[in-house]
Write a protein that holds these residues in place. Structure first.
Motif, PDB file in Angstrom:
ATOM      1  N   ASP A 154     -32.706 -10.056  -8.381  1.00  0.00           N
ATOM      2  CA  ASP A 154     -31.599  -9.247  -8.891  1.00  0.00           C
ATOM      3  C   ASP A 154     -30.611 -10.117  -9.660  1.00  0.00           C
ATOM      4  OD1 ASP A 154     -30.208  -6.645  -8.958  1.00  0.00           O
ATOM      5  OD2 ASP A 154     -28.683  -7.716  -7.792  1.00  0.00           O
ATOM      6  N   ALA A 155     -30.362 -11.325  -9.179  1.00  0.00           N
ATOM      7  CA  ALA A 155     -29.455 -12.230  -9.876  1.00  0.00           C
ATOM      8  C   ALA A 155     -30.011 -12.611 -11.245  1.00  0.00           C
ATOM      9  CB  ALA A 155     -29.223 -13.485  -9.033  1.00  0.00           C
ATOM     10  N   VAL A 156     -31.311 -12.865 -11.311  1.00  0.00           N
ATOM     11  CA  VAL A 156     -31.942 -13.197 -12.596  1.00  0.00           C
ATOM     12  C   VAL A 156     -31.774 -12.042 -13.580  1.00  0.00           C
ATOM     13  CG1 VAL A 156     -34.185 -13.523 -13.700  1.00  0.00           C
ATOM     14  CG2 VAL A 156     -33.592 -14.862 -11.683  1.00  0.00           C
ATOM     15  N   CYS A 157     -31.993 -10.810 -13.094  1.00  0.00           N
ATOM     16  CA  CYS A 157     -31.852  -9.649 -13.972  1.00  0.00           C
ATOM     17  C   CYS A 157     -30.409  -9.461 -14.430  1.00  0.00           C
ATOM     18  CB  CYS A 157     -32.336  -8.392 -13.252  1.00  0.00           C
ATOM     19  SG  CYS A 157     -34.110  -8.365 -12.921  1.00  0.00           S
ATOM     20  N   ARG A 158     -29.456  -9.669 -13.537  1.00  0.00           N
ATOM     21  CA  ARG A 158     -28.044  -9.513 -13.890  1.00  0.00           C
ATOM     22  C   ARG A 158     -27.612 -10.538 -14.941  1.00  0.00           C
ATOM     23  NH1 ARG A 158     -24.507  -6.934 -10.013  1.00  0.00           N
ATOM     24  NH2 ARG A 158     -25.656  -6.067  -8.230  1.00  0.00           N
TER      25      ARG A 158
END
Length: 404
Positions: free
Chosen positions: A139-143
């Protein structure tokens, strides 16, 4: 009685999990196909309403005409169908199945002392952390990178790295069968979290804005579409990880983490072929056959790499000596069962309601013994009792000779 009840729970949960997974994957595949197959509307009234694409289809004796609005329809209908229970029920039934099948009896199913001899509580805690940590990092990578230029390529590369690292850790920390399943559950958790944390909340904000007469921010639709596309590429890798528990030659390989990574990569490449195939039919992109070719080539190369070395056959040895090969006796097989299998299938413990501590039981269950010990090599579980290749060969020869 506990083993009997767990078997029933396993059966019913597996049944539910497969049904809901079919519903989720089916709807996901359909909407990816739909998005890829939409064409600009021809009707002027549809254009005025803000329709960005339409599709005519025939199925089950009827004609269907789905349309997609670029941002929002002029007016919301009284009944709006939401697609989320397929995802939620699949994850909940899958997590319950993971608990019943692996976490409940971690010592037998999750832990391989040859890899990591930790306590059941520690093993369960680390296994559950895979589900949480992968989601947080993904999720952090996507954000951070998802909305940048070339963001999709950056996200794809970083997520691939995360999956490789997780596969290596799981296969070095847990029993091979459990490791493959755990990596699949890890990715599936991210898929369902995409629905719960991004797709559905974004859609609720869009619906609320329409009902309140406010402008709809298109970013919610873009983010939801991005996570939905991620889910479609995750699907085939997850399905392979889940099905692999029936095929011990995959997770029992010395380099099992490489096997897992290669097969998941092949699944993602093949899925790319199907995603782009509909666009190719409409002239939007080149023919995606190279993706399918890469996926198939990786599978074939993996199968060739994993192929076992040929072993000497008893018949050939007998022919060389001029003496007929003697079939193993029941007493020989029973000695193997007493040493390797009766701990879990004897008078004291009867896992799967199966006993293998008498001559009559061995004859009765000869087919199951051969299937589990020789063909699929699933038993003993994680080879906890150290059965040897020669012992498996004895059981196989005994069954081939009629299990007398």
């Amino acid at each position: 009685m506990e083993s009997y009840l767990l078997d029933w729970a396993n059966l019913l949960l597996r049944w539910l999990h497969v049904i809901t997974a079919i519903a989720w994957v089916g709807s996901s595949f359909y909407f990816v196909f739909l998005d890829s197959s939409l064409t600009p509307p021809q009707d002027e009234d549809l254009k005025r309403q803000g329709v960005s694409g339409e599709l005519w289809a025939v199925h089950g004796g009827g004609f269907y005409h789905p349309v997609k609005f670029a941002v929002a329809p002029p007016k919301l209908p009284g009944h709006l169908h939401w697609f989320y229970w397929e995802s939620y029920t699949t994850w909940m039934s899958g997590f319950a199945l993971l608990t019943v099948s692996y976490l409940w009896n971690a010592r037998a199913y999750l832990i391989d002392p040859a890899r990591m001899d930790w306590s059941p509580a520690a093993a369960v805690g680390v296994a559950l952390s895979f589900l949480v940590v992968f989601w947080v990092l993904y999720d952090a990578v996507c954000r951070i990178f998802g909305e940048r230029r070339n963001g999709d390529a950056i996200v794809g590369a970083l997520v691939a790295v995360l999956v490789v690292v997780a596969s290596w850790l799981a296969c070095h920390w847990f029993a091979g069968r459990a490791a493959f399943l755990l990596v699949g559950a890890m990715i599936a958790t991210a898929m369902s979290a995409n629905v719960a944390m991004w797709i559905i909340p974004g859609q609720r904000k869009m619906v609320a804005a329409i009902r309140e007469g406010r402008p709809v921010d298109p970013i919610h639709g873009k983010r939801g579409k991005q996570r939905s596309v991620h889910n479609t590429y995750f699907t085939l890798p997850v399905l392979f990880a889940m099905l692999s528990n029936h095929y011990s030659f995959t997770w029992s390989h010395p380099q099992n983490w490489v096997v897992l990574v290669l097969m998941m990569f092949a699944g993602a490449a093949i899925r790319q072929f199907f995603v782009l195939r509909h666009g190719w039919k409409l002239g939007r992109n080149r023919h995606p056959a190279p993706y399918a070719a890469v996926g198939v080539a990786v599978i074939l190369a993996t199968a060739w790499w994993m192929a076992p070395a040929p072993s000497a056959k008893p018949a050939a040895t007998a022919a060389a000596t001029g003496q007929p090969a003697a079939a193993p006796t029941l007493a020989q097989v029973k000695a193997i069962m007493d040493q390797r299998c009766v701990q879990c299938h004897g008078a004291a413990v009867q896992m799967k309601n199966l006993r293998l501590d008498t001559d009559e039981a061995l004859r009765t269950h000869a087919q199951a013994i051969h299937q589990q010990v020789v063909v699929t090599r699933l038993m003993p579980m994680n080879n906890a009792t150290g059965i040897t290749e020669d012992e498996r060969a004895v059981v196989g020869a005994w069954f081939a000779a009629g299990a007398r």
